[in-house]
Scaffold this motif. Structure first.
Motif, PDB file in Angstrom:
ATOM      1  N   GLY A   1      -4.848  28.187  29.436  1.00  0.00           N
ATOM      2  CA  GLY A   1      -3.548  28.434  30.053  1.00  0.00           C
ATOM      3  C   GLY A   1      -2.781  27.153  30.335  1.00  0.00           C
ATOM      4  N   LEU A   2      -3.466  26.139  30.819  1.00  0.00           N
ATOM      5  CA  LEU A   2      -2.813  24.853  31.079  1.00  0.00           C
ATOM      6  C   LEU A   2      -2.335  24.199  29.783  1.00  0.00           C
ATOM      7  CD1 LEU A   2      -5.160  23.387  33.816  1.00  0.00           C
ATOM      8  CD2 LEU A   2      -2.818  24.190  34.112  1.00  0.00           C
ATOM      9  N   LEU A   3      -3.184  24.215  28.763  1.00  0.00           N
ATOM     10  CA  LEU A   3      -2.799  23.625  27.484  1.00  0.00           C
ATOM     11  C   LEU A   3      -1.637  24.383  26.853  1.00  0.00           C
ATOM     12  CD1 LEU A   3      -6.279  22.784  25.947  1.00  0.00           C
ATOM     13  CD2 LEU A   3      -4.565  21.201  26.816  1.00  0.00           C
ATOM     14  N   TRP A   4      -1.656  25.693  26.971  1.00  0.00           N
ATOM     15  CA  TRP A   4      -0.593  26.509  26.391  1.00  0.00           C
ATOM     16  C   TRP A   4       0.741  26.203  27.063  1.00  0.00           C
ATOM     17  CZ3 TRP A   4      -1.948  29.662  22.362  1.00  0.00           C
ATOM     18  CH2 TRP A   4      -0.934  30.414  21.801  1.00  0.00           C
ATOM     19  N   SER A   5       0.711  26.004  28.381  1.00  0.00           N
ATOM     20  CA  SER A   5       1.958  25.705  29.086  1.00  0.00           C
ATOM     21  C   SER A   5       2.441  24.281  28.804  1.00  0.00           C
ATOM     22  CB  SER A   5       1.788  25.916  30.583  1.00  0.00           C
ATOM     23  OG  SER A   5       0.881  24.983  31.114  1.00  0.00           O
ATOM     24  N   ILE A   6       1.502  23.355  28.540  1.00  0.00           N
ATOM     25  CA  ILE A   6       1.892  21.978  28.247  1.00  0.00           C
ATOM     26  C   ILE A   6       2.406  21.855  26.818  1.00  0.00           C
ATOM     27  CG2 ILE A   6       1.007  19.634  27.922  1.00  0.00           C
ATOM     28  CD1 ILE A   6      -0.955  20.221  30.216  1.00  0.00           C
ATOM     29  N   PHE A   7       1.647  22.375  25.862  1.00  0.00           N
ATOM     30  CA  PHE A   7       2.004  22.189  24.461  1.00  0.00           C
ATOM     31  C   PHE A   7       2.973  23.243  23.956  1.00  0.00           C
ATOM     32  CE2 PHE A   7      -2.189  20.025  24.539  1.00  0.00           C
ATOM     33  CZ  PHE A   7      -1.726  18.766  24.253  1.00  0.00           C
ATOM     34  N   GLY A   8       2.827  24.486  24.410  1.00  0.00           N
ATOM     35  CA  GLY A   8       3.757  25.546  24.018  1.00  0.00           C
ATOM     36  C   GLY A   8       3.874  25.685  22.524  1.00  0.00           C
ATOM     37  N   LYS A   9       4.986  25.260  21.985  1.00  0.00           N
ATOM     38  CA  LYS A   9       5.215  25.329  20.544  1.00  0.00           C
ATOM     39  C   LYS A   9       5.103  23.937  19.954  1.00  0.00           C
ATOM     40  CE  LYS A   9       8.236  29.320  20.682  1.00  0.00           C
ATOM     41  NZ  LYS A   9       9.544  29.847  20.344  1.00  0.00           N
TER      42      LYS A   9
END
Length: 66
Positions: A19-27
């Motif tokens: 979840g943290l990585l997804w919010s940081i890297f996103g697209k």
């Protein structure tokens, strides 16, 4: 703590990290996105690769600790 409880803790930590990585890297730049009319297709190739590498490292180190 039983082995089953430890598994749930590890799974929870992994989900938090994802979840943290997804919010940081996103697209990321390698992600594909197509839009035609009212239909949008999004395929996160690069994000999937990054998450896979990170999870592989996490599980590798967890295996070494055990």
């Amino acid at each position: 703590m039983t082995g089953f409880g430890k598994i749930f803790i590890v799974i929870g930590i992994v989900f938090i990290i994802i979840g943290l990585l997804w919010s940081i890297f996103g697209k990321l730049p390698g992600d594909l996105s197509f839009k035609k009319g009212s239909v949008t297709f999004y395929f996160p190739i690069m994000t999937s690769i990054v998450v896979s590498i990170i999870l592989s490292l996490i599980f590798y180190f967890i295996g070494k600790i055990r």
